[in-house]
Write a protein that holds these residues in place. Structure first.
Motif, PDB file in Angstrom:
ATOM      1  N   GLY A 239      19.096 -35.397 -41.020  1.00  0.00           N
ATOM      2  CA  GLY A 239      19.855 -35.542 -39.912  1.00  0.00           C
ATOM      3  C   GLY A 239      21.012 -36.589 -40.121  1.00  0.00           C
ATOM      4  N   THR A 240      21.104 -37.144 -41.312  1.00  0.00           N
ATOM      5  CA  THR A 240      22.204 -37.995 -41.674  1.00  0.00           C
ATOM      6  C   THR A 240      23.555 -37.138 -41.598  1.00  0.00           C
ATOM      7  N   ARG A 241      24.665 -37.595 -41.304  1.00  0.00           N
ATOM      8  CA  ARG A 241      26.007 -36.877 -40.933  1.00  0.00           C
ATOM      9  C   ARG A 241      26.690 -36.318 -42.530  1.00  0.00           C
ATOM     10  N   GLN A 242      26.839 -37.180 -43.450  1.00  0.00           N
ATOM     11  CA  GLN A 242      27.615 -36.833 -44.321  1.00  0.00           C
ATOM     12  C   GLN A 242      27.332 -37.744 -45.583  1.00  0.00           C
ATOM     13  N   ARG A 243      27.543 -37.204 -46.630  1.00  0.00           N
ATOM     14  CA  ARG A 243      27.799 -38.088 -48.080  1.00  0.00           C
ATOM     15  C   ARG A 243      26.144 -38.110 -48.427  1.00  0.00           C
ATOM     16  N   HIS A 244      25.723 -36.786 -48.835  1.00  0.00           N
ATOM     17  CA  HIS A 244      24.361 -36.660 -49.504  1.00  0.00           C
ATOM     18  C   HIS A 244      24.503 -35.974 -50.945  1.00  0.00           C
ATOM     19  N   PRO A 245      25.380 -36.734 -51.821  1.00  0.00           N
ATOM     20  CA  PRO A 245      26.155 -37.714 -51.595  1.00  0.00           C
ATOM     21  C   PRO A 245      27.699 -37.357 -51.537  1.00  0.00           C
ATOM     22  N   ARG A 246      28.644 -38.102 -51.384  1.00  0.00           N
ATOM     23  CA  ARG A 246      30.104 -37.872 -51.779  1.00  0.00           C
ATOM     24  C   ARG A 246      30.234 -38.640 -53.140  1.00  0.00           C
ATOM     25  N   LYS A 251      29.148 -38.146 -62.917  1.00  0.00           N
ATOM     26  CA  LYS A 251      27.980 -36.788 -62.973  1.00  0.00           C
ATOM     27  C   LYS A 251      26.970 -37.108 -62.313  1.00  0.00           C
ATOM     28  N   VAL A 252      26.409 -35.875 -61.423  1.00  0.00           N
ATOM     29  CA  VAL A 252      25.206 -36.263 -60.399  1.00  0.00           C
ATOM     30  C   VAL A 252      24.525 -35.048 -60.660  1.00  0.00           C
ATOM     31  N   HIS A 253      23.143 -35.234 -60.883  1.00  0.00           N
ATOM     32  CA  HIS A 253      21.917 -33.797 -60.845  1.00  0.00           C
ATOM     33  C   HIS A 253      21.234 -34.358 -59.502  1.00  0.00           C
ATOM     34  N   LEU A 254      21.361 -33.268 -58.706  1.00  0.00           N
ATOM     35  CA  LEU A 254      20.531 -33.297 -57.480  1.00  0.00           C
ATOM     36  C   LEU A 254      19.589 -32.311 -57.729  1.00  0.00           C
ATOM     37  N   TYR A 255      18.308 -32.375 -57.402  1.00  0.00           N
ATOM     38  CA  TYR A 255      17.183 -31.364 -57.582  1.00  0.00           C
ATOM     39  C   TYR A 255      15.998 -31.703 -56.659  1.00  0.00           C
ATOM     40  N   ASN A 256      15.466 -30.623 -56.010  1.00  0.00           N
ATOM     41  CA  ASN A 256      14.565 -30.751 -55.318  1.00  0.00           C
ATOM     42  C   ASN A 256      14.719 -31.742 -54.096  1.00  0.00           C
ATOM     43  N   ASN A 257      15.859 -31.624 -53.569  1.00  0.00           N
ATOM     44  CA  ASN A 257      15.953 -32.577 -52.241  1.00  0.00           C
ATOM     45  C   ASN A 257      16.085 -31.836 -51.294  1.00  0.00           C
ATOM     46  N   TYR A 258      15.474 -32.221 -50.137  1.00  0.00           N
ATOM     47  CA  TYR A 258      15.645 -31.348 -48.600  1.00  0.00           C
ATOM     48  C   TYR A 258      16.701 -32.115 -47.788  1.00  0.00           C
ATOM     49  N   THR A 259      17.939 -31.270 -47.463  1.00  0.00           N
ATOM     50  CA  THR A 259      18.935 -31.943 -46.627  1.00  0.00           C
ATOM     51  C   THR A 259      18.991 -31.115 -45.676  1.00  0.00           C
ATOM     52  N   ARG A 260      18.873 -31.707 -44.312  1.00  0.00           N
ATOM     53  CA  ARG A 260      19.111 -30.896 -43.063  1.00  0.00           C
ATOM     54  C   ARG A 260      19.689 -31.375 -41.856  1.00  0.00           C
ATOM     55  N   ASN A 261      20.348 -30.616 -41.103  1.00  0.00           N
ATOM     56  CA  ASN A 261      21.300 -31.068 -40.187  1.00  0.00           C
ATOM     57  C   ASN A 261      22.037 -31.983 -40.106  1.00  0.00           C
ATOM     58  N   TRP A 262      22.806 -32.082 -41.181  1.00  0.00           N
ATOM     59  CA  TRP A 262      24.226 -32.534 -41.263  1.00  0.00           C
ATOM     60  C   TRP A 262      25.020 -32.609 -40.223  1.00  0.00           C
ATOM     61  N   GLY A 263      26.101 -33.638 -40.192  1.00  0.00           N
ATOM     62  CA  GLY A 263      26.987 -33.611 -39.242  1.00  0.00           C
ATOM     63  C   GLY A 263      28.310 -32.940 -39.583  1.00  0.00           C
ATOM     64  N   ILE A 264      28.664 -33.170 -40.754  1.00  0.00           N
ATOM     65  CA  ILE A 264      30.138 -32.772 -41.239  1.00  0.00           C
ATOM     66  C   ILE A 264      29.813 -31.936 -42.517  1.00  0.00           C
ATOM     67  N   TYR A 265      29.064 -32.397 -43.637  1.00  0.00           N
ATOM     68  CA  TYR A 265      28.633 -31.625 -44.788  1.00  0.00           C
ATOM     69  C   TYR A 265      27.389 -32.121 -45.352  1.00  0.00           C
ATOM     70  N   ALA A 266      26.968 -31.463 -46.312  1.00  0.00           N
ATOM     71  CA  ALA A 266      25.903 -31.967 -47.091  1.00  0.00           C
ATOM     72  C   ALA A 266      26.124 -32.933 -48.382  1.00  0.00           C
ATOM     73  N   VAL A 267      27.112 -32.093 -49.218  1.00  0.00           N
ATOM     74  CA  VAL A 267      27.450 -32.599 -50.495  1.00  0.00           C
ATOM     75  C   VAL A 267      28.912 -32.558 -50.520  1.00  0.00           C
ATOM     76  N   CYS A 268      29.611 -33.696 -50.966  1.00  0.00           N
ATOM     77  CA  CYS A 268      31.265 -33.558 -51.193  1.00  0.00           C
ATOM     78  C   CYS A 268      31.552 -33.867 -52.602  1.00  0.00           C
ATOM     79  N   ALA A 269      32.223 -32.864 -53.250  1.00  0.00           N
ATOM     80  CA  ALA A 269      32.895 -33.489 -54.628  1.00  0.00           C
ATOM     81  C   ALA A 269      34.333 -33.692 -54.493  1.00  0.00           C
ATOM     82  N   SER A 270      34.654 -34.923 -54.914  1.00  0.00           N
ATOM     83  CA  SER A 270      36.184 -35.369 -54.808  1.00  0.00           C
ATOM     84  C   SER A 270      36.637 -35.707 -56.307  1.00  0.00           C
ATOM     85  N   VAL A 271      37.613 -36.209 -56.632  1.00  0.00           N
ATOM     86  CA  VAL A 271      38.179 -36.267 -57.611  1.00  0.00           C
ATOM     87  C   VAL A 271      37.511 -36.559 -59.043  1.00  0.00           C
TER      88      VAL A 271
END
Length: 377
Positions: A239-246, A251-271
Motif C-alpha cells: 500500500g505504499t504510494r510510489q517508487r517500488h522503486p524509481r 541496473k535493477v533486478h526485481l524478482y518475486n516481490n509483491y506490490t499491491r495497492n500503490w497510489g501512483i505507480y508500482a515501478v518507474c523507469a527514468s533516464v
C-alpha cells in the motif's frame, strides 16, 4: 521518496501526488521454514532463499543473492553486544557502528532506539537484530563511503525531518545487503541508493504506510549513478504510494516481490535505467497501471531519455495494466542478470507466493543463532 543527496529540490512532488497513506496491521511474529530452490525454477511449494542462514549466526554472511551477494559484513570481526537503547555512549548501537574494525553487532535487549541524528555505519559491520525486536525511530541509518555492510531483522518507523530516510546509502558505498527489515512512515524515503553506490541487495523487507518508498539514482545530473546495480527480491510493498522503486541510470533486478495497492505507480523507469522485472506480483488498487516511464536529460547528453523495463513472468492481477512500452528506443540497452550472477532463487508467481510474502517479510520473531566457528571464506 527522497533522494539521498540532501538537496531538497530533488524532492518536489509531482502535481498528481497526494499525501494520504494506506495503513495495514502488523505482521505475524512467525514465519514458516523456507527451503531453497535454484535459479529460474518453478515449484508447487513456496521456497525462499538461504534456508539455513539462521542455523549459525555468521552463516548469514555471503548468503545474499543478486548484486549484493558478496557482502560479508562483520564476518571476520568479534561480536559487539548492544546493551542499551541509548542513542550513544558505551554499549550503544551508535558506538558499535562508528568503530573502524569489523564487528558483528547483536542486541541483548529489545525496544526502541530514538536517534537524534543519522546513525552512520562504517565498513565491515553486520547489524543483526535476530533474537530481539529493535525499532529505530527519529532518524535512520546512513551508509556513507562504506563497504560490506549487512543489516538484518530491524524495524524502522517514524523518521522525521527533511531528507530523512530509513536507510540512506550514499555516496560510493558497495557490497550492501538489507534483509528482513520492516520500514514505514519516514518523512523522505524508506531506502535511497544514490551517488555511485552499487552492488546492493534488498530482500524480504516489508514496506508500508509511506509515499516515496525507494529511490535508486539521485537526479539526472548525477551521471556517476550509471554504475548502480541493485537486486530487490521477496519484498512486500504494502500500500505504499510510489517508487517500488524509481530508478535513474542504474541496473535493477526485481524478482518475486509483491506490490499491491500503490497510489501512483508500482515501478518507474527514468533516464537510462534498466529494470528487469521477473516473476513479481502486481495487484492494483484504484491506480491500475504498474509501470511508469519518466523522461529526463542526463547532464552529459543532448537529448532527454527514459529508461527500459523488461517484464518476464510477472503476474498482473485485480485489473492491473502493465503499462509496458510497445516500442523500445533504438538506443536502449537492457541487461540480463546472468551477465552478473549465475543463479538466484525465483519461482512462478502464485497465490502461495503472495501469502508467504505477506507473512515472511519484514522483522521476524526468530531466535539469535549460536555463534559457532565458521571457516574462513
Amino acid at each position: 521518496m527522497g533522494n539521498s543527496n540532501g538537496h531538497h529540490h530533488h524532492h518536489r512532488k509531482n502535481r498528481n501526488e497526494e499525501n494520504d497513506h494506506k495503513r495495514y496491521g502488523p505482521l505475524p511474529d512467525h514465519h514458516p521454514s523456507p527451503h531453497t530452490s535454484t535459479a529460474s525454477s518453478s515449484s508447487s511449494t513456496m521456497s525462499l532463499p538461504y534456508a539455513h542462514v539462521d542455523s549459525c549466526l555468521r552463516a548469514l554472511a555471503s548468503q545474499a543473492e543478486g548484486f549484493g551477494r558478496c557482502a560479508i559484513g562483520g564476518l571476520h570481526g568479534p561480536l559487539y553486544h548492544v546493551t542499551t537503547l541509548a542513542d550513544d555512549g558505551p554499549g550503544s548501537l551508535r558506538e558499535g557502528c562508528r568503530r573502524k574494525e569489523p564487528l558483528w553487532i547483536v542486541f541483548e535487549l529489545s525496544g526502541t532506539i530514538r536517534l537524534s541524528s543519522y546513525l552512520s555505519v562504517s565498513s565491515y559491520k553486520t547489524i543483526d537484530g535476530r533474537g530481539q525486536r529493535i525499532k529505530l525511530t527519529g532518524k535512520g541509518l546512513r551508509l556513507k563511503e562504506c563497504e560490506h555492510v549487512i543489516i538484518c531483522n530491524l524495524e524502522f518507523e517514524g523518521g522525521r525531518g527533511p531528507d530523512v530516510d530509513g536507510i540512506q546509502i550514499k555516496p560510493n558505498s558497495k557490497h550492501i545487503w538489507i534483509d528482513r527489515c520492516s520500514l514505514r512512515d519516514y518523512d523522505d524515503g524508506l531506502i535511497d541508493i544514490t551517488r555511485g553506490s552499487t552492488d546492493i541487495t534488498v530482500s524480504r523487507c516489508h514496506f508500508s504506510q509511506h509515499d516515496k518508498t525507494m529511490l535508486i539514482g539521485a537526479d539526472p545530473s548525477n551521471i556517476g549513478d550509471r554504475c548502480i546495480r541493485v537486486t530487490i527480491h521477496h519484498c512486500f510493498f504494502d500500500g505504499t504510494r510510489q517508487r517500488h522503486p524509481r530508478v535513474r541510470f542504474g541496473k535493477v533486478h526485481l524478482y518475486n516481490n509483491y506490490t499491491r495497492n500503490w497510489g501512483i505507480y508500482a515501478v518507474c523507469a527514468s533516464v537510462e535505467s534498466q529494470i528487469y522485472s521477473q516473476c513479481n506480483i502486481y495487484e492494483a488498487g484504484q491506480k491500475k497501471v504498474a509501470f511508469k516511464y519518466l523522461t529526463e536529460k542526463a547532464a552529459d547528453k543532448e537529448e532527454a531519455r527514459t529508461g527500459c523495463i523488461r517484464s518476464e513472468g510477472d503476474l498482473f492481477i485485480a485489473g492491473t495494466q502493465h503499462g509496458l512500452m510497445t516500442e523500445v528506443d533504438e538506443h536502449t540497452t537492457l541487461f540480463h542478470p546472468t551477465e552478473f550472477y549465475p543463479s538466484w532463487t525465483v519461482e512462478a508467481p502464485s497465490d502461495a507466493l503472495k501469502q508467504v510474502l505477506q507473512h515472511c517479510t519484514g522483522w521476524q520473531c526468530v531466535p539469535r543463532p549460536a555463534d559457532q566457528a565458521v571457516a574462513a571464506r
